[in-house]
Design a protein around this motif. Structure first.
Motif, PDB file in Angstrom:
ATOM      1  N   LEU A  82      42.689  29.560  48.704  1.00  0.00           N
ATOM      2  CA  LEU A  82      43.533  29.416  49.882  1.00  0.00           C
ATOM      3  C   LEU A  82      44.723  28.535  49.527  1.00  0.00           C
ATOM      4  CD1 LEU A  82      42.351  29.024  53.491  1.00  0.00           C
ATOM      5  CD2 LEU A  82      44.041  27.402  52.635  1.00  0.00           C
ATOM      6  N   SER A  83      45.908  28.901  50.002  1.00  0.00           N
ATOM      7  CA  SER A  83      47.117  28.125  49.737  1.00  0.00           C
ATOM      8  C   SER A  83      47.507  27.336  50.984  1.00  0.00           C
ATOM      9  CB  SER A  83      48.276  29.057  49.350  1.00  0.00           C
ATOM     10  OG  SER A  83      47.951  29.809  48.191  1.00  0.00           O
ATOM     11  N   PHE A  84      48.172  26.199  50.746  1.00  0.00           N
ATOM     12  CA  PHE A  84      48.657  25.398  51.862  1.00  0.00           C
ATOM     13  C   PHE A  84      50.151  25.188  51.729  1.00  0.00           C
ATOM     14  CE2 PHE A  84      49.943  21.180  53.455  1.00  0.00           C
ATOM     15  CZ  PHE A  84      49.743  21.422  54.806  1.00  0.00           C
ATOM     16  N   ARG A  85      50.841  25.205  52.856  1.00  0.00           N
ATOM     17  CA  ARG A  85      52.294  24.990  52.874  1.00  0.00           C
ATOM     18  C   ARG A  85      52.623  24.008  53.989  1.00  0.00           C
ATOM     19  NH1 ARG A  85      56.181  29.347  51.412  1.00  0.00           N
ATOM     20  NH2 ARG A  85      58.277  28.530  51.779  1.00  0.00           N
ATOM     21  N   ASP A 120      51.402  40.100  55.812  1.00  0.00           N
ATOM     22  CA  ASP A 120      50.901  41.373  56.324  1.00  0.00           C
ATOM     23  C   ASP A 120      50.238  41.173  57.682  1.00  0.00           C
ATOM     24  OD1 ASP A 120      51.398  43.332  54.078  1.00  0.00           O
ATOM     25  OD2 ASP A 120      50.281  41.792  52.985  1.00  0.00           O
ATOM     26  N   TYR A 121      49.550  40.028  57.806  1.00  0.00           N
ATOM     27  CA  TYR A 121      48.964  39.639  59.086  1.00  0.00           C
ATOM     28  C   TYR A 121      49.366  38.193  59.362  1.00  0.00           C
ATOM     29  CZ  TYR A 121      45.950  43.707  58.337  1.00  0.00           C
ATOM     30  OH  TYR A 121      45.477  44.976  58.107  1.00  0.00           O
ATOM     31  N   LEU A 122      49.789  37.933  60.582  1.00  0.00           N
ATOM     32  CA  LEU A 122      50.218  36.592  60.974  1.00  0.00           C
ATOM     33  C   LEU A 122      49.334  36.102  62.124  1.00  0.00           C
ATOM     34  CD1 LEU A 122      52.246  34.237  60.813  1.00  0.00           C
ATOM     35  CD2 LEU A 122      53.754  35.533  62.349  1.00  0.00           C
ATOM     36  N   ILE A 124      47.544  37.057  54.532  1.00  0.00           N
ATOM     37  CA  ILE A 124      47.322  36.502  55.868  1.00  0.00           C
ATOM     38  C   ILE A 124      47.969  35.123  55.915  1.00  0.00           C
ATOM     39  CG2 ILE A 124      45.635  35.661  57.543  1.00  0.00           C
ATOM     40  CD1 ILE A 124      43.642  37.670  56.472  1.00  0.00           C
ATOM     41  N   VAL A 125      48.830  34.907  56.885  1.00  0.00           N
ATOM     42  CA  VAL A 125      49.450  33.599  57.083  1.00  0.00           C
ATOM     43  C   VAL A 125      48.946  33.027  58.398  1.00  0.00           C
ATOM     44  CG1 VAL A 125      51.600  32.322  57.419  1.00  0.00           C
ATOM     45  CG2 VAL A 125      51.502  34.176  55.734  1.00  0.00           C
ATOM     46  N   ILE A 126      48.414  31.815  58.342  1.00  0.00           N
ATOM     47  CA  ILE A 126      47.898  31.128  59.525  1.00  0.00           C
ATOM     48  C   ILE A 126      48.839  29.976  59.850  1.00  0.00           C
ATOM     49  CG2 ILE A 126      45.928  29.904  60.533  1.00  0.00           C
ATOM     50  CD1 ILE A 126      44.246  31.132  58.165  1.00  0.00           C
ATOM     51  N   VAL A 127      49.355  29.956  61.062  1.00  0.00           N
ATOM     52  CA  VAL A 127      50.258  28.886  61.498  1.00  0.00           C
ATOM     53  C   VAL A 127      49.474  27.901  62.352  1.00  0.00           C
ATOM     54  CG1 VAL A 127      52.344  28.303  62.780  1.00  0.00           C
ATOM     55  CG2 VAL A 127      52.256  30.419  61.443  1.00  0.00           C
ATOM     56  N   THR A 170      47.297  31.919  53.391  1.00  0.00           N
ATOM     57  CA  THR A 170      48.137  30.717  53.360  1.00  0.00           C
ATOM     58  C   THR A 170      48.082  30.044  54.719  1.00  0.00           C
ATOM     59  OG1 THR A 170      49.662  31.698  51.748  1.00  0.00           O
ATOM     60  CG2 THR A 170      50.455  29.800  52.999  1.00  0.00           C
ATOM     61  N   LEU A 171      47.787  28.761  54.706  1.00  0.00           N
ATOM     62  CA  LEU A 171      47.794  27.963  55.927  1.00  0.00           C
ATOM     63  C   LEU A 171      49.090  27.161  55.974  1.00  0.00           C
ATOM     64  CD1 LEU A 171      46.334  26.750  58.433  1.00  0.00           C
ATOM     65  CD2 LEU A 171      45.401  25.012  56.902  1.00  0.00           C
ATOM     66  N   VAL A 172      49.794  27.248  57.106  1.00  0.00           N
ATOM     67  CA  VAL A 172      51.055  26.529  57.295  1.00  0.00           C
ATOM     68  C   VAL A 172      50.867  25.494  58.398  1.00  0.00           C
ATOM     69  CG1 VAL A 172      53.483  26.724  57.960  1.00  0.00           C
ATOM     70  CG2 VAL A 172      52.417  28.542  56.603  1.00  0.00           C
ATOM     71  N   ASP A 173      51.269  24.261  58.126  1.00  0.00           N
ATOM     72  CA  ASP A 173      51.204  23.222  59.150  1.00  0.00           C
ATOM     73  C   ASP A 173      52.292  22.199  58.885  1.00  0.00           C
ATOM     74  OD1 ASP A 173      48.712  22.223  61.211  1.00  0.00           O
ATOM     75  OD2 ASP A 173      50.184  20.720  60.653  1.00  0.00           O
ATOM     76  N   LYS A 174      52.862  21.641  59.939  1.00  0.00           N
ATOM     77  CA  LYS A 174      53.922  20.643  59.765  1.00  0.00           C
ATOM     78  C   LYS A 174      53.381  19.330  59.232  1.00  0.00           C
ATOM     79  CE  LYS A 174      53.785  18.999  64.554  1.00  0.00           C
ATOM     80  NZ  LYS A 174      54.577  18.791  65.789  1.00  0.00           N
ATOM     81  N   ASN A 175      52.071  19.085  59.431  1.00  0.00           N
ATOM     82  CA  ASN A 175      51.418  17.914  58.854  1.00  0.00           C
ATOM     83  C   ASN A 175      50.636  18.335  57.616  1.00  0.00           C
ATOM     84  OD1 ASN A 175      52.172  16.093  61.029  1.00  0.00           O
ATOM     85  ND2 ASN A 175      50.644  17.154  62.272  1.00  0.00           N
ATOM     86  N   ASN A 176      50.335  17.392  56.741  1.00  0.00           N
ATOM     87  CA  ASN A 176      49.541  17.738  55.561  1.00  0.00           C
ATOM     88  C   ASN A 176      48.070  17.400  55.759  1.00  0.00           C
ATOM     89  OD1 ASN A 176      49.633  14.922  55.328  1.00  0.00           O
ATOM     90  ND2 ASN A 176      49.647  15.008  53.084  1.00  0.00           N
TER      91      ASN A 176
END
Length: 430
Positions: free
Chosen positions: A78-81, A105-107, A13-16, A38-44
């Motif tokens: 949980l991973s962070f990017r 698999d899920y976005l 699962i990727v969360i934007v 995995t959580l994706v965000d332009k800020n940390n």
């Protein structure tokens, strides 16, 4: 039963976006054994948007309302990017980021919205908006630099123009910004800038509708307007800004106001991403979803919070309001549905529970509408509710303690010691 892909790995699962919606999906899933998240965000960092205006007006420091994702999710599954989204390939199930690719698999899109300038280019170029921490710091610096200029000018008309501020937008952000600016003018300006004690200059709040805080009750409309007037704010309703150039705000009816600062809090528009077809977008570029927040015409892609519009709820046939509570509840419901899917159970449609609306005007004038406007609070009771809700909504005890301390100082002294200009970048002298 554990959700696995055909090769035996757990589904991804990727969360934007790590705002209210995305953070609540992540927090609900961090202990799960069924998915890699995995959580994706332009800020940390995560930040509490309802209090951005207090950073912008020097009543809170940025660290009071923000917290790093990696520390928040330390020791959790949980991973962070830290990256921005370039595009998505729904067929290949790949998310392209500024630092590489991320299969899923899920976005889940929870990337929120940005300021809507309604196509007015002069406003976009010259006004100050307030959507992110960077915006708040820019606004704080701009306001302080403007007051410094006003303090040294010998031109009376130029000083008046420098000290005149127009806030466009009568929603919670606009009302709260105008109230805080009025507090600064009434109680702080004469202390920090004795040169400006008798200087002219006004604070205006303008809105295109007939009322401030339009979705709230009639009592709130009246009390909010009167509270702002009592603070010295000029209220202009049924007024549409259509230009801001050379220090002049121009309205649709031809009227003008001379002001060096226009703060734009008049609306938002959903963020969009390459790869999402136009057929999946609705009003305000929001992604159209079904009752389970699955995006129209796309497989295994979800949208929650401000970026989504769901018109299956008979109570909200035009979509839910773009509010923090909607985003929080959508995030939690989506996470619960992922867990139900992993266990072979039925998923549940999203149902919004309206807990009410609230706003604060200045230091202590709060208004609260509960249970779909059936209960209205003002005065100390409303102030207590506003303070309590905002305090418990901060993500970490460190944030809560810092914010409570700063609020106590500001309330008791009508002052704050955060009016410093911090510049970023090498040789930045602006």
């Amino acid at each position: 039963m554990t959700s696995i892909t055909s090769n035996g790995d757990k589904k991804k699962i990727v969360i934007v976006g790590g705002g209210f919606a995305g953070l609540n999906v992540a927090e609900q899933l961090y202990k799960n054994k069924h998915y890699d998240v995995t959580l994706v965000d332009k800020n940390n960092y995560n930040y509490f948007t309802p209090l951005l205006y207090q950073v912008a007006t020097s009543f809170l420091e940025p660290s009071s309302i923000s917290y790093p994702f990696r520390k928040l999710f330390r020791d959790k599954r949980l991973s962070f990017r830290m990256a921005a989204v370039v595009k998505v390939d729904p067929k290949a199930k790949i998310l392209y980021l500024t630092d590489g690719e991320l299969p899923y698999d899920y976005l889940v899109f929870a990337a929120g919205a940005s300021t809507n300038f309604y196509g007015i280019e002069s406003v976009k170029q010259n006004a100050i908006s307030l959507k992110e921490i960077d915006d708040a710091l820019y606004m704080r610096n701009s306001l302080i630099k403007t007051m410094e200029k006003a303090a040294i000018t010998t031109d009376t008309l130029e000083r008046q123009k420098l000290l005149t501020i127009v806030v466009a937008g009568g929603g919670p952000t606009g009302v709260e910004v105008a109230g805080m600016l009025a507090e600064m003018k009434n109680y702080i300006l004469k202390k920090d800038y004795p040169e400006l004690i008798n200087a002219r200059g006004k604070i205006y709040i303008v809105d295109g509708g007939p009322n401030l805080l339009a979705p709230m009750s009639e009592k709130t409309h009246k009390e909010t307007r009167q509270a702002l007037i009592d603070l010295g704010v000029e209220v202009k309703l049924n007024a549409h800004v259509n230009d801001f150039s050379n220090g002049v705000v121009t309205f649709a009816n031809g009227e003008t106001l001379e002001a060096k600062t226009l703060i734009w809090a008049a609306g938002i528009i959903a963020n969009t991403f390459e790869g999402i077809p136009a057929t999946s977008l609705g009003i305000g570029r929001r992604m159209i979803t079904d009752e389970y927040n699955r995006v129209k015409d796309l497989e295994d892609i979800y949208a929650i919070g401000d970026i989504s519009i769901q018109m299956t709820d008979p109570v909200y046939p035009k979509g839910h309001p773009q509010l923090a509570q909607v985003a929080i509840q959508m995030g939690r419901n989506t996470a619960k549905n992922f867990m139900a899917m992993a266990k072979g159970k039925n998923i549940k449609p999203f149902k919004y529970f309206d807990r009410g609306d609230m706003a604060i005007v200045g230091r202590h004038n709060a208004v609260v509408d509960l249970f779909k406007h059936k209960v209205h609070l003002s005065g100390f009771a409303a102030l207590f509710v506003w303070l309590f809700i905002h305090l418990i909504s901060l993500v970490n005890y460190n944030n809560k303690i810092k914010t409570l301390y700063n609020w106590a100082v500001a309330f008791l002294t009508r002052d704050q010691a955060l009016r410093m200009i911090f510049r970023g970048g090498k040789n930045n002298t602006d």
